[in-house]
Design a protein around this motif. Structure first.
Motif, PDB file in Angstrom:
ATOM      1  N   LEU A  36      -2.229   7.359   5.327  1.00  0.00           N
ATOM      2  CA  LEU A  36      -2.742   6.380   5.520  1.00  0.00           C
ATOM      3  C   LEU A  36      -2.872   5.928   6.818  1.00  0.00           C
ATOM      4  O   LEU A  36      -2.043   6.257   7.784  1.00  0.00           O
ATOM      5  CB  LEU A  36      -1.633   5.125   4.847  1.00  0.00           C
ATOM      6  N   VAL A  65      -7.732   5.712   3.982  1.00  0.00           N
ATOM      7  CA  VAL A  65      -6.755   6.399   3.431  1.00  0.00           C
ATOM      8  C   VAL A  65      -7.248   7.519   2.640  1.00  0.00           C
ATOM      9  O   VAL A  65      -8.294   7.451   2.076  1.00  0.00           O
ATOM     10  CB  VAL A  65      -5.782   5.518   2.255  1.00  0.00           C
ATOM     11  N   ALA A 123       0.899  -1.160   0.095  1.00  0.00           N
ATOM     12  CA  ALA A 123      -0.009   0.177   0.047  1.00  0.00           C
ATOM     13  C   ALA A 123       1.010   1.194  -0.105  1.00  0.00           C
ATOM     14  O   ALA A 123       0.630   2.217  -0.903  1.00  0.00           O
ATOM     15  CB  ALA A 123      -0.963   0.038   1.185  1.00  0.00           C
ATOM     16  N   ALA A 136      -6.260  -0.817   3.236  1.00  0.00           N
ATOM     17  CA  ALA A 136      -6.324   0.018   4.207  1.00  0.00           C
ATOM     18  C   ALA A 136      -7.720  -0.429   4.909  1.00  0.00           C
ATOM     19  O   ALA A 136      -7.912  -0.520   6.359  1.00  0.00           O
ATOM     20  CB  ALA A 136      -6.389   1.642   4.158  1.00  0.00           C
ATOM     21  N   CYS A 170      -4.525   0.682  -2.631  1.00  0.00           N
ATOM     22  CA  CYS A 170      -4.093   1.092  -1.198  1.00  0.00           C
ATOM     23  C   CYS A 170      -5.392   1.324  -0.376  1.00  0.00           C
ATOM     24  O   CYS A 170      -5.306   0.862   0.879  1.00  0.00           O
ATOM     25  CB  CYS A 170      -3.291   2.420  -1.539  1.00  0.00           C
ATOM     26  N   TRP A 171      -6.364   1.888  -1.067  1.00  0.00           N
ATOM     27  CA  TRP A 171      -7.618   1.774  -0.299  1.00  0.00           C
ATOM     28  C   TRP A 171      -8.133   0.407   0.176  1.00  0.00           C
ATOM     29  O   TRP A 171      -8.497   0.485   1.350  1.00  0.00           O
ATOM     30  CB  TRP A 171      -8.552   2.533  -1.264  1.00  0.00           C
TER      31      TRP A 171
END
Length: 251
Positions: free
Chosen positions: A238, A224, A144, A217, A213-214
């Motif tokens: 983040l 994020v 991420a 998370a 990444c989302w």
């Protein structure tokens, strides 16, 4: 700070939270859409790729071999995009273990520093004391964080600076990645995590990094977001719960 300034700050914070909540609801809806669409598209792509490969194995004409190889390559490219959508739609569960936030950040730094050096961008890492410990999937968090840094490198293209900083607030471990590039317009701040949105040039794919990444998370019960108050440049934040007990479900 005056009472009017406090009220204004509180109102802005509430507005930001509402925008993030609406964004997350939208992305959850897109996740369900992506899951259905991925299955429907993946099967014909797999058939196209396998048939092109079978025909290619028995073909001797150079021109036809080139055409079949192109068909196979494009089908596989589509398959890779679908695989990214499937990750978004049904992410793997984090394998939680005790880890150190500084080691996660350092692993990302070592992975991305050469790419930064090649485009003459300075990549910096600031680690706090005392050490921030958390229970998380370190490999997923490295992935991420690298996606955020890569996004900054693509925005800068050359020169400039990207800084990774670590912090802890309440029960959250916080990683901020900020750059001195062109920044992210306010109207784009909620779109950059959308898997069907890309600021890339046509033909360069979906630009799935921030969506991954989302996904990671939220699989950790975190979030994020773009710090729209930061500028010039861009800052992506983040946030990951320190422990599963402090996790709030995002589904």
């Amino acid at each position: 700070m005056t009472s009017r300034e406090i009220d204004s700050s509180s109102s802005q914070s509430s507005s930001d939270q509402d925008e993030r909540r609406l964004r997350n609801e939208k992305l959850q809806s897109l996740r369900r859409l992506a899951y259905g669409a991925s299955h429907e598209i993946n099967n014909p792509l797999a058939n196209i790729a396998s048939r092109a490969q079978a025909l290619l194995n028995g073909e001797t004409d150079p021109n036809r071999r080139h055409e079949l190889a192109t068909i196979y390559a494009q089908a596989m490219r589509g398959h890779e995009m679908i695989a990214d959508l499937m990750l978004f739609a049904r992410p793997s569960q984090p394998q939680l273990a005790d880890c150190r936030l500084s080691e996660i950040a350092q692993a990302c730094f070592h992975q991305m520093n050469e790419a930064a050096r090649q485009q003459q961008t300075l990549l910096k890492l600031e680690t706090p004391h005392p050490e921030i410990r958390l229970k998380a999937d370190a490999n997923q968090l490295v992935l991420a964080l690298c996606a955020i840094v890569r996004n900054g490198l693509e925005a800068l293209k050359q020169d400039g600076q990207i800084e990774i900083s670590l912090a802890q607030a309440d029960h959250m471990a916080i990683v901020s990645v900020q750059d001195d590039g062109p920044g992210i317009p306010d109207e784009m701040a909620e779109l950059v995590f959308d898997p069907f949105h890309s600021g890339r040039e046509a033909g360069r794919g979906l630009g799935f990094g921030l969506t991954k990444c989302w996904t990671i998370a939220h699989a950790h019960g975190g979030d994020v977001y773009i710090d729209t108050a930061y500028g010039p440049g861009a800052r992506i934040v983040l946030e990951i719960p320190i422990s599963p007990s402090s996790t709030s479900p995002n589904e």
